[in-house]
Design an enzyme around this catalytic site. Sequence first.
Site, PDB file in Angstrom:
ATOM      1  N   TRP A   1       0.875  -1.183   0.000  1.00  0.00           N
ATOM      2  CA  TRP A   1       0.000   0.000   0.000  1.00  0.00           C
ATOM      3  C   TRP A   1       0.910   1.231   0.000  1.00  0.00           C
ATOM      4  O   TRP A   1       1.807   1.324   0.859  1.00  0.00           O
ATOM      5  CB  TRP A   1      -0.862  -0.058   1.269  1.00  0.00           C
ATOM      6  CG  TRP A   1      -1.786   1.099   1.473  1.00  0.00           C
ATOM      7  CD1 TRP A   1      -2.632   1.657   0.567  1.00  0.00           C
ATOM      8  CD2 TRP A   1      -1.977   1.829   2.701  1.00  0.00           C
ATOM      9  NE1 TRP A   1      -3.344   2.678   1.151  1.00  0.00           N
ATOM     10  CE2 TRP A   1      -2.958   2.813   2.458  1.00  0.00           C
ATOM     11  CE3 TRP A   1      -1.432   1.739   3.985  1.00  0.00           C
ATOM     12  CZ2 TRP A   1      -3.388   3.693   3.434  1.00  0.00           C
ATOM     13  CZ3 TRP A   1      -1.866   2.623   4.944  1.00  0.00           C
ATOM     14  CH2 TRP A   1      -2.833   3.585   4.682  1.00  0.00           C
TER      15      TRP A   1
ATOM     16  N   ASP B   1      -0.333  -5.307   9.744  1.00  0.00           N
ATOM     17  CA  ASP B   1      -1.343  -4.333   9.348  1.00  0.00           C
ATOM     18  C   ASP B   1      -2.562  -5.137   8.908  1.00  0.00           C
ATOM     19  O   ASP B   1      -2.517  -5.839   7.892  1.00  0.00           O
ATOM     20  CB  ASP B   1      -0.821  -3.457   8.206  1.00  0.00           C
ATOM     21  CG  ASP B   1      -1.831  -2.383   7.807  1.00  0.00           C
ATOM     22  OD1 ASP B   1      -2.902  -2.305   8.450  1.00  0.00           O
ATOM     23  OD2 ASP B   1      -1.566  -1.632   6.843  1.00  0.00           O
TER      24      ASP B   1
ATOM     25  N   LYS C   1     -13.065  -0.855   6.338  1.00  0.00           N
ATOM     26  CA  LYS C   1     -13.625  -1.740   5.316  1.00  0.00           C
ATOM     27  C   LYS C   1     -14.619  -2.744   5.901  1.00  0.00           C
ATOM     28  O   LYS C   1     -15.729  -2.863   5.433  1.00  0.00           O
ATOM     29  CB  LYS C   1     -12.481  -2.481   4.615  1.00  0.00           C
ATOM     30  CG  LYS C   1     -11.921  -1.767   3.432  1.00  0.00           C
ATOM     31  CD  LYS C   1     -11.081  -0.546   3.753  1.00  0.00           C
ATOM     32  CE  LYS C   1      -9.732  -0.885   4.314  1.00  0.00           C
ATOM     33  NZ  LYS C   1      -8.865   0.289   4.517  1.00  0.00           N
TER      34      LYS C   1
HETATM   35  N1  PLA Z   1      -3.502  -0.554   5.504  1.00  0.00           N
HETATM   36  C1  PLA Z   1      -3.766  -1.006   4.277  1.00  0.00           C
HETATM   37  C2  PLA Z   1      -3.023  -2.189   3.783  1.00  0.00           C
HETATM   38  C3  PLA Z   1      -4.745  -0.374   3.483  1.00  0.00           C
HETATM   39  O1  PLA Z   1      -4.981  -0.835   2.261  1.00  0.00           O
HETATM   40  C4  PLA Z   1      -5.431   0.738   3.990  1.00  0.00           C
HETATM   41  C5  PLA Z   1      -6.458   1.469   3.162  1.00  0.00           C
HETATM   42  C6  PLA Z   1      -5.116   1.152   5.293  1.00  0.00           C
HETATM   43  C7  PLA Z   1      -4.148   0.485   6.015  1.00  0.00           C
HETATM   44  C8  PLA Z   1      -5.749   2.320   5.965  1.00  0.00           C
HETATM   45  O2  PLA Z   1      -7.076   2.354   6.013  1.00  0.00           O
HETATM   46  P1  PLA Z   1      -7.845   3.273   7.077  1.00  0.00           P
HETATM   47  O3  PLA Z   1      -6.865   4.256   7.600  1.00  0.00           O
HETATM   48  O4  PLA Z   1      -8.918   3.912   6.292  1.00  0.00           O
HETATM   49  O5  PLA Z   1      -8.309   2.318   8.097  1.00  0.00           O
HETATM   50  N2  PLA Z   1      -6.301   1.478   1.776  1.00  0.00           N
HETATM   51  C9  PLA Z   1      -7.302   2.037   0.858  1.00  0.00           C
HETATM   52  C10 PLA Z   1      -7.582   3.489   1.120  1.00  0.00           C
HETATM   53  C11 PLA Z   1      -8.604   1.278   0.993  1.00  0.00           C
HETATM   54  C12 PLA Z   1      -6.402   4.411   1.195  1.00  0.00           C
HETATM   55  O6  PLA Z   1      -5.497   4.363   0.356  1.00  0.00           O
HETATM   56  O7  PLA Z   1      -6.407   5.211   2.145  1.00  0.00           O
HETATM   57  C13 PLA Z   1      -6.783   1.807  -0.568  1.00  0.00           C
HETATM   58  O8  PLA Z   1      -7.493   2.148  -1.524  1.00  0.00           O
HETATM   59  O9  PLA Z   1      -5.685   1.250  -0.716  1.00  0.00           O
END
Ligand code: PLA
Length: 428
Positions: A160, A241, A277
Amino acid sequence: MAALSRAASCLTRRPQMQPSRLQAARAMASSLFGHVEPAPKDPILGVTEAYLADPSPDKVNVGVGAYRDDNGKPLVLDCVREAERRIAGNLNMEYLPMGGSVKMIEESLKLAYGEDSELIKDKRIAAVQALSGTGACRLFADFQKRFLPDSQIYIPTPTWSNHHNIWRDAQVPQKAYTYYHPESRGLDFAGLMNDIKNAPDGSFFMLHACAHNPTGVDPTEEQWREISHQFKVKKHFPFFDMAYQGFASGDPERDAKAIRIFLEDGHQIGCAQSYAKNMGLYGQRVGCLSILCEDEMQAVAVKSQLQQIARPMYSNPPVHGALVVSIILNDPELKSLWLKEVKGMADRIIGMRTALKENLEKLGSSLSWEHITNQIGMFCYSGMTPEQVDRLTNEFHIYMTRNGRISMAGVTTRNVGYLANAIHEVTK
Ligand code: PLA
């Protein structure tokens, strides 16, 4: 009011300055911030901005990982609506303690560590409510920097995108570890094990607990056991995570398997949980950071330090989402409704994987799309190049991240045919 609108119309009637002159004039007028350049667009949230700005009626957003129902609409779970009914007018909105809601934390620990975990009974876990998964990761990174200032964090390739920002801003040096094998579109297990073995003893590793983002590729249970064993040999610290508990298999208990394996092996772990989510509480920013300590005394000390990191940043976390989560998880009826609803979301996504693959095959694509249904969780790591993604956006108004990641949570019965056709056009 009249004066304001006169002033505004004066401004709009002024002849337009050339951008370079405008920049120079701006720099002179406010030299204090003259050196501030616009920040680059976020690779994920920037996609949403571009999507919103597109007037096309055909546009499709499969960028950010936000669940949509089959009509393409954001979904508020029934269990959440019921919890909100119970909150409204009945509960106060006082500050939470610095560490957040004790009830919400208790329930979160049961989800991650197991309902009857001895570790919870022995009070060995230092845990605080966090600003969703991002905030939990960031709190941990800051804690790591403060108390182990010479440590580094090993992060999988790919990951991510925000993981890099989080540990960068906490000033923890980052190292990459092998994860994905592009040719097989699966896990590079040999490469991963090698990197674990070659890291200095006692290294910090950030692991995706389930539904790896962006690849949708997770180790098998057997592979997790081997990873855990090797961590033990090397005395590494695993930080999980867990942003998608329930979204991989449809069952939060099953999705905690990797963590449970590490716990059985007697590791100390860290864990970031998010309800964005799996409870659809995205904007409520509710999550939990936990650190398993050697004993209760250590846990008390660690928790107090986590609170002290939180206090000057945001003082204490928001109350509404924490109330929603603790009401749902505390009430057996609401909890079973939640479990049913999580499974419903996961199943719809699995259905859309099959539909996307079948549509591509029906169009006569000669490429293999097996990985669409092999991968799990919210995302399909399609293998499309950034140039192909650009064509999807420019020619078909389909918005996704340039690494070829498709948020399957945004795919619906209505748009799956259009999406498949566009993918076929840019990949044939
Ligand atoms: N960790 C991972 C691996 C994630 O994919 C995301 C969210 C988070 C943490 C953090 O989410 P939160 O802070 O909202 O609880 N990833 C998303 C959104 C869904 C983003 O980028 O913020 C994504 O589209 O990858």
